[in-house]
Write a protein that holds these residues in place. Structure first.
Motif, PDB file in Angstrom:
ATOM      1  N   LYS A 169       5.304   3.831   4.377  1.00 47.67           N
ATOM      2  CA  LYS A 169       4.685   4.630   5.439  1.00 47.67           C
ATOM      3  C   LYS A 169       5.705   5.422   6.251  1.00 47.67           C
ATOM      4  O   LYS A 169       5.375   6.422   6.864  1.00 47.67           O
ATOM      5  N   ASP A 170       6.963   4.983   6.243  1.00 49.33           N
ATOM      6  CA  ASP A 170       7.996   5.663   7.008  1.00 49.33           C
ATOM      7  C   ASP A 170       8.593   6.859   6.282  1.00 49.33           C
ATOM      8  O   ASP A 170       9.182   7.744   6.914  1.00 49.33           O
ATOM      9  N   HIS A 171       8.445   6.920   4.958  1.00 48.04           N
ATOM     10  CA  HIS A 171       9.102   7.977   4.183  1.00 48.04           C
ATOM     11  C   HIS A 171       8.146   8.828   3.346  1.00 48.04           C
ATOM     12  O   HIS A 171       8.590   9.530   2.446  1.00 48.04           O
ATOM     13  N   PHE A 172       6.848   8.794   3.616  1.00 51.32           N
ATOM     14  CA  PHE A 172       5.941   9.542   2.742  1.00 51.32           C
ATOM     15  C   PHE A 172       5.844  11.025   3.100  1.00 51.32           C
ATOM     16  O   PHE A 172       5.386  11.828   2.295  1.00 51.32           O
ATOM     17  N   THR A 173       6.274  11.440   4.288  1.00 50.79           N
ATOM     18  CA  THR A 173       6.222  12.869   4.630  1.00 50.79           C
ATOM     19  C   THR A 173       7.318  13.617   3.875  1.00 50.79           C
ATOM     20  O   THR A 173       8.337  13.040   3.475  1.00 50.79           O
ATOM     21  N   TYR A 174       7.124  14.923   3.695  1.00 53.09           N
ATOM     22  CA  TYR A 174       8.093  15.744   2.960  1.00 53.09           C
ATOM     23  C   TYR A 174       9.463  15.693   3.624  1.00 53.09           C
ATOM     24  O   TYR A 174      10.484  15.564   2.964  1.00 53.09           O
ATOM     25  N   ALA A 175       9.489  15.773   4.945  1.00 51.17           N
ATOM     26  CA  ALA A 175      10.756  15.800   5.666  1.00 51.17           C
ATOM     27  C   ALA A 175      11.444  14.437   5.628  1.00 51.17           C
ATOM     28  O   ALA A 175      12.673  14.358   5.563  1.00 51.17           O
ATOM     29  N   ALA A 176      10.678  13.346   5.657  1.00 47.20           N
ATOM     30  CA  ALA A 176      11.271  12.005   5.712  1.00 47.20           C
ATOM     31  C   ALA A 176      12.000  11.646   4.418  1.00 47.20           C
ATOM     32  O   ALA A 176      13.050  11.017   4.451  1.00 47.20           O
ATOM     33  N   HIS A 177      11.470  12.062   3.264  1.00 45.24           N
ATOM     34  CA  HIS A 177      12.165  11.741   2.019  1.00 45.24           C
ATOM     35  C   HIS A 177      12.863  12.960   1.416  1.00 45.24           C
ATOM     36  O   HIS A 177      13.333  12.918   0.282  1.00 45.24           O
ATOM     37  N   LYS A 178      12.955  14.010   2.187  1.00 41.88           N
ATOM     38  CA  LYS A 178      13.666  15.238   1.791  1.00 41.88           C
ATOM     39  C   LYS A 178      13.223  15.697   0.409  1.00 41.88           C
ATOM     40  O   LYS A 178      14.033  15.875  -0.508  1.00 41.88           O
ATOM     41  N   CYS A 179      11.916  15.913   0.312  1.00 44.02           N
ATOM     42  CA  CYS A 179      11.313  16.303  -0.971  1.00 44.02           C
ATOM     43  C   CYS A 179      11.877  17.652  -1.432  1.00 44.02           C
ATOM     44  O   CYS A 179      11.829  18.631  -0.689  1.00 44.02           O
ATOM     45  N   PRO A 180      12.394  17.715  -2.662  1.00 44.75           N
ATOM     46  CA  PRO A 180      12.971  18.978  -3.144  1.00 44.75           C
ATOM     47  C   PRO A 180      11.913  20.034  -3.484  1.00 44.75           C
ATOM     48  O   PRO A 180      12.236  21.213  -3.598  1.00 44.75           O
ATOM     49  N   PHE A 181      10.646  19.621  -3.606  1.00 44.87           N
ATOM     50  CA  PHE A 181       9.582  20.568  -3.952  1.00 44.87           C
ATOM     51  C   PHE A 181       8.634  20.834  -2.782  1.00 44.87           C
ATOM     52  O   PHE A 181       7.511  21.298  -2.977  1.00 44.87           O
ATOM     53  N   ALA A 182       9.070  20.526  -1.592  1.00 47.14           N
ATOM     54  CA  ALA A 182       8.203  20.652  -0.409  1.00 47.14           C
ATOM     55  C   ALA A 182       7.785  22.094  -0.156  1.00 47.14           C
ATOM     56  O   ALA A 182       6.699  22.350   0.367  1.00 47.14           O
ATOM     57  N   PHE A 183       8.624  23.045  -0.557  1.00 53.02           N
ATOM     58  CA  PHE A 183       8.298  24.451  -0.322  1.00 53.02           C
ATOM     59  C   PHE A 183       7.025  24.878  -1.054  1.00 53.02           C
ATOM     60  O   PHE A 183       6.377  25.854  -0.678  1.00 53.02           O
ATOM     61  N   MET A 184       6.638  24.128  -2.083  1.00 61.65           N
ATOM     62  CA  MET A 184       5.430  24.478  -2.832  1.00 61.65           C
ATOM     63  C   MET A 184       4.159  24.156  -2.037  1.00 61.65           C
ATOM     64  O   MET A 184       3.141  24.816  -2.197  1.00 61.65           O
ATOM     65  N   LYS A 185       4.200  23.138  -1.180  1.00 63.20           N
ATOM     66  CA  LYS A 185       3.019  22.716  -0.432  1.00 63.20           C
ATOM     67  C   LYS A 185       3.118  22.974   1.070  1.00 63.20           C
ATOM     68  O   LYS A 185       2.121  23.204   1.725  1.00 63.20           O
TER      69      LYS A 185
ATOM     70  N   LEU B 119       0.856  -1.194   0.000  1.00 64.64           N
ATOM     71  CA  LEU B 119       0.000   0.000   0.000  1.00 64.64           C
ATOM     72  C   LEU B 119       0.889   1.241   0.000  1.00 64.64           C
ATOM     73  O   LEU B 119       0.994   1.959   0.992  1.00 64.64           O
ATOM     74  N   PRO B 120       1.550   1.511  -1.124  1.00 66.60           N
ATOM     75  CA  PRO B 120       2.462   2.658  -1.156  1.00 66.60           C
ATOM     76  C   PRO B 120       1.685   3.978  -1.162  1.00 66.60           C
ATOM     77  O   PRO B 120       0.533   4.042  -1.584  1.00 66.60           O
ATOM     78  N   LEU B 121       2.338   5.012  -0.664  1.00 69.56           N
ATOM     79  CA  LEU B 121       1.755   6.359  -0.637  1.00 69.56           C
ATOM     80  C   LEU B 121       2.513   7.223  -1.623  1.00 69.56           C
ATOM     81  O   LEU B 121       3.749   7.222  -1.655  1.00 69.56           O
ATOM     82  N   LYS B 122       1.759   7.987  -2.439  1.00 74.70           N
ATOM     83  CA  LYS B 122       2.377   8.817  -3.463  1.00 74.70           C
ATOM     84  C   LYS B 122       2.495  10.241  -2.946  1.00 74.70           C
ATOM     85  O   LYS B 122       1.528  10.812  -2.430  1.00 74.70           O
ATOM     86  N   CYS B 123       3.681  10.804  -3.062  1.00 73.97           N
ATOM     87  CA  CYS B 123       3.910  12.200  -2.675  1.00 73.97           C
ATOM     88  C   CYS B 123       3.164  13.092  -3.663  1.00 73.97           C
ATOM     89  O   CYS B 123       3.298  12.928  -4.882  1.00 73.97           O
ATOM     90  N   ASP B 124       2.360  14.017  -3.152  1.00 75.33           N
ATOM     91  CA  ASP B 124       1.551  14.848  -4.047  1.00 75.33           C
ATOM     92  C   ASP B 124       2.363  15.949  -4.719  1.00 75.33           C
ATOM     93  O   ASP B 124       1.847  16.646  -5.589  1.00 75.33           O
ATOM     94  N   VAL B 125       3.640  16.093  -4.362  1.00 73.25           N
ATOM     95  CA  VAL B 125       4.468  17.126  -4.992  1.00 73.25           C
ATOM     96  C   VAL B 125       5.433  16.507  -6.003  1.00 73.25           C
ATOM     97  O   VAL B 125       5.440  16.869  -7.176  1.00 73.25           O
ATOM     98  N   CYS B 126       6.231  15.530  -5.564  1.00 80.95           N
ATOM     99  CA  CYS B 126       7.216  14.945  -6.476  1.00 80.95           C
ATOM    100  C   CYS B 126       6.699  13.704  -7.208  1.00 80.95           C
ATOM    101  O   CYS B 126       7.383  13.161  -8.073  1.00 80.95           O
ATOM    102  N   LYS B 127       5.491  13.233  -6.857  1.00 75.99           N
ATOM    103  CA  LYS B 127       4.794  12.132  -7.531  1.00 75.99           C
ATOM    104  C   LYS B 127       5.524  10.796  -7.471  1.00 75.99           C
ATOM    105  O   LYS B 127       5.348   9.949  -8.342  1.00 75.99           O
ATOM    106  N   GLN B 128       6.338  10.558  -6.451  1.00 75.81           N
ATOM    107  CA  GLN B 128       7.017   9.277  -6.289  1.00 75.81           C
ATOM    108  C   GLN B 128       6.320   8.476  -5.200  1.00 75.81           C
ATOM    109  O   GLN B 128       5.663   9.035  -4.319  1.00 75.81           O
ATOM    110  N   ASP B 129       6.488   7.156  -5.240  1.00 76.88           N
ATOM    111  CA  ASP B 129       5.856   6.264  -4.270  1.00 76.88           C
ATOM    112  C   ASP B 129       6.798   6.021  -3.091  1.00 76.88           C
ATOM    113  O   ASP B 129       7.993   5.773  -3.284  1.00 76.88           O
ATOM    114  N   PHE B 130       6.204   6.038  -1.864  1.00 76.77           N
ATOM    115  CA  PHE B 130       7.002   5.850  -0.659  1.00 76.77           C
ATOM    116  C   PHE B 130       6.267   4.929   0.307  1.00 76.77           C
ATOM    117  O   PHE B 130       5.039   4.783   0.254  1.00 76.77           O
TER     118      PHE B 130
END
Length: 191
Positions: free
Chosen positions: A34-50, A21-32
């Motif tokens: 449950k431990d890495h789906f937050t912006y901070a956990a996977h160090k999303c480069p586009f997190a500032f947009m959301k 049951l992967p979770l898709k990041c709504d900014v970078c559109k990658q699958d993560f």
């Protein structure tokens, strides 16, 4: 039976866990996972947009809107200088409702209004008998109220409890009101 196409691997380089049951990041559109789906956990480069946070004024605890490109500290400082509703020198009064009984200077936090005369009274004068209410029922004299209180304070044995005293006071009040209504002073009996 194995399902090779079921689930996806976490996009985090250090994880790569197979998640059904992967979770898709709504900014970078990658699958993560449950431990890495937050912006901070996977160090999303586009997190500032959301990931937009609204600063809160430290004095009045109201949110201060900040437009894109503005520095939050500067905007909060301008809010404190211009629009802040907090005034440290001015204290709000808690006891604002003054008793309407003549000679009484007590104030209450909450308004205690008489149902008959609509006056605001303190706890001691809240009952119509205690503030010589003149509307809605026949006014009792000060001597009548004193006599009623004196009769309640006399020891009557086991009947002199708080509930029987209150019941006796209510009975006397309604009896006096009924006598007054019988004389035609109430709008219920007028034609």
């Amino acid at each position: 039976m194995e399902f090779p196409d079921l689930g996806k691997h976490c996009a985090e380089e250090t994880c790569k866990q197979l998640d059904f049951l992967p979770l898709k990041c709504d900014v970078c559109k990658q699958d993560f996972c449950k431990d890495h789906f937050t912006y901070a956990a996977h160090k999303c480069p586009f997190a500032f947009m959301k990931d937009v946070q609204v600063p809160v004024c430290p004095l009045c605890n109201n949110p201060v809107p900040v437009k894109k490109g503005e520095i939050a500290d500067v905007v909060v400082g301008e809010h404190i200088d211009r629009d802040c509703k907090y005034h440290p020198g001015k204290k709000e009064k808690i006891f604002t409702y003054r008793c309407s009984k003549e000679g009484c200077k007590k104030k209450e936090m909450l308004q205690v209004a008489c149902d008959q005369c609509c006056g605001s009274f303190c706890i001691q004068h809240r009952h119509p008998l205690d503030h010589s209410c003149k509307r809605g029922s026949c006014p009792l004299s000060v001597a009548g109220c004193s006599a009623a209180r004196a009769s309640e304070s006399k020891p009557w044995g086991a009947l002199n409890t708080l509930s029987s005293s209150w019941l006796a006071q209510r009975f006397r009040y309604y009896a006096a009101a009924f006598v007054c209504w019988g004389k035609g002073s109430s709008p219920l009996f007028q034609q």
